[in-house]
Design an enzyme around this catalytic site. Structure first.
Site, PDB file in Angstrom:
ATOM      1  N   GLU A 214       0.853  -1.179  -0.025  1.00  0.00           N
ATOM      2  CA  GLU A 214      -0.033  -0.022  -0.046  1.00  0.00           C
ATOM      3  C   GLU A 214       0.725   1.418  -0.089  1.00  0.00           C
ATOM      4  O   GLU A 214       0.763   2.099  -0.884  1.00  0.00           O
ATOM      5  CB  GLU A 214      -0.850  -0.101   1.323  1.00  0.00           C
ATOM      6  CG  GLU A 214      -1.603   1.268   1.402  1.00  0.00           C
ATOM      7  CD  GLU A 214      -2.426   1.284   2.743  1.00  0.00           C
ATOM      8  OE1 GLU A 214      -2.616   2.246   3.554  1.00  0.00           O
ATOM      9  OE2 GLU A 214      -2.752   0.126   3.240  1.00  0.00           O
ATOM     10  N   HIS A 215       1.923   1.308   0.801  1.00  0.00           N
ATOM     11  CA  HIS A 215       2.628   2.357   0.867  1.00  0.00           C
ATOM     12  C   HIS A 215       3.898   2.568  -0.371  1.00  0.00           C
ATOM     13  O   HIS A 215       4.216   3.651  -0.620  1.00  0.00           O
ATOM     14  CB  HIS A 215       3.692   2.392   2.133  1.00  0.00           C
ATOM     15  CG  HIS A 215       2.848   2.679   3.256  1.00  0.00           C
ATOM     16  ND1 HIS A 215       2.906   3.786   4.044  1.00  0.00           N
ATOM     17  CD2 HIS A 215       2.115   2.011   4.219  1.00  0.00           C
ATOM     18  CE1 HIS A 215       2.225   4.178   4.953  1.00  0.00           C
ATOM     19  NE2 HIS A 215       1.756   2.921   5.311  1.00  0.00           N
TER      20      HIS A 215
ATOM     21  N   GLU B 239       4.077   4.861  11.937  1.00  0.00           N
ATOM     22  CA  GLU B 239       2.280   4.825  12.060  1.00  0.00           C
ATOM     23  C   GLU B 239       2.117   3.431  13.146  1.00  0.00           C
ATOM     24  O   GLU B 239       1.054   3.798  13.895  1.00  0.00           O
ATOM     25  CB  GLU B 239       1.956   3.943  10.721  1.00  0.00           C
ATOM     26  CG  GLU B 239       1.848   4.850   9.545  1.00  0.00           C
ATOM     27  CD  GLU B 239       1.193   4.188   8.265  1.00  0.00           C
ATOM     28  OE1 GLU B 239       1.137   2.854   8.267  1.00  0.00           O
ATOM     29  OE2 GLU B 239       0.774   5.057   7.452  1.00  0.00           O
TER      30      GLU B 239
END
Length: 377
Positions: free
Chosen positions: A85-86, A162
């Site tokens: 995703e990143h 995160e």
């Protein structure tokens, strides 16, 4: 003063008149002159499904949905979806990260990616006239990622931040805990959505490429859009996604175990002044016979915070608002929720209160669910 007044009058006179049509603007047509918007679906020769609905607006929204996610991971590569995703819209074989950013800015676009337990989505928005560039950008980041070591290292650091922030995000921790309790940490739907700290340093290019080569095949992907002619989207899909592989590189189709609801209890320490509580039950999933009833109950329960009537129901007359928030001043929030999957689902109530009232909150949430079940039509 007279000079200033003269300047003001000249500035006002230079503004375009609202009585005249501005040059270069698209011709407006009444909605009645267009065909009623319908969803159209086409399957390409390689198996990619293309779905669209033209709303005749000036903005095109696109997304590529991939049959992927954390349920397809193993203990060894747990977190690979989170890292992928990143890595979206980073360096590709054709562009540097800076070039991708500039190309997106040039078309006034907004692009991003996210992953869930059963899917990953790469999406973007732009003006209709730039739809081809948007499709090409999506195809580039999906099919030709460079997965450069420096990009991976940078995103490892971002995910590390995160994970640190997650320790103060009680709601995110609770979501992970309730899935682990419902399906066990080793079950497909109980695996963590976030990359485990222990795996963050281990995951590298080989893991990312192996996962994409196995799951990012044409038959497991859907290109969807709103605000574009279907025929045009199919043409662009053939042009930019026509070379998608039709089978995994290793020749073995990915499989996932069937999820099994177990139930249980999880307690997690979090840096929060409030206690966050979830009371949930097995809801069957998207294919359950009582899916519509579950969604209706979700709306009826509604809920929100003590200072707003947000959440499902969107009103101060939902059951959780009138029977819980209005009657129990010590309840900070109470909101119904559901999380649906292909072969499982969760339905319940999420609430917050001071730690001293946590036991009472569970009793109140249970009583409201019992009252709904006992109510006669």
């Amino acid at each position: 003063a007279p000079r200033a007044a003269g300047l003001s009058r000249r500035a006002f006179a230079s503004q375009p008149s609202l009585d005249k049509e501005m040059p270069g603007m698209p011709q407006l047509t009444p909605a009645a002159s267009h065909e009623k918007p319908t969803t159209k679906v086409t399957t390409l020769d390689n198996g990619l499904r293309v779905a669209s609905e033209d709303n005749y607006g000036s903005v095109t929204a696109l997304g590529v949905f991939v049959d992927s996610g954390s349920r397809y991971e193993t203990s060894a590569n747990s977190g690979v979806s989170h890292l992928l995703e990143h890595m979206a819209f980073k360096s590709t074989e054709n562009r540097s990260t800076l070039r991708i950013v500039r190309d997106i800015e040039d078309i006034g676009g907004q692009f991003g990616a996210s992953s869930a337990r059963e899917f990953a989505i790469y999406q973007g928005e732009c003006l209709r006239e730039h739809a081809e560039k948007a499709v090409e950008l999506l195809a580039d980041t999906l099919q030709k990622p460079k997965l450069a070591p420096w990009d991976i290292d940078e995103q490892r650091k971002t995910i590390g931040y995160e994970l640190e922030d997650m320790e103060t995000n009680a709601q995110a921790m609770l979501t992970e805990a309730l899935h682990a309790a419902a399906y066990s940490e080793q079950g497909p739907l109980g695996r963590p959505l976030w990359c485990p700290k222990g795996n963050l340093a281990k995951l590298g290019e080989d893991d990312l490429r192996s996962f994409t080569q196995t799951h990012f095949t044409a038959s497991r992907m859907v290109l969807s859009a709103a605000g574009i002619e279907h025929e045009r989207l199919v043409e662009l899909a053939n042009k930019y996604f026509g070379d998608l592989p039709t089978a995994p590189a290793n020749g073995v189709e990915p499989k996932t175990e069937a999820s099994k609801y177990l139930g249980g209890e999880r307690r997690v320490n979090a840096d929060s002044p409030l206690t966050h509580v979830t009371l949930c039950f097995d809801a069957g999933g998207w294919k359950a016979d009582d899916l519509l009833e579950t969604c209706t109950l979700h709306m009826l329960l509604g809920g929100g915070g003590s200072f707003s009537a947000g959440g499902p129901g969107k009103g101060m007359y939902s059951r959780l608002y009138t029977n819980v928030l209005n009657k129990h001043h010590w309840v900070d929030s109470a909101t119904a929720f559901n999380s649906m999957y292909n072969d499982g689902g969760l339905f319940g109530i999420y609430g917050t209160c001071l730690p001293s009232d946590a036991g009472k909150l569970v009793d109140v949430m249970s009583a409201e669910l019992e009252a709904v079940a006992a109510a006669k039509p």
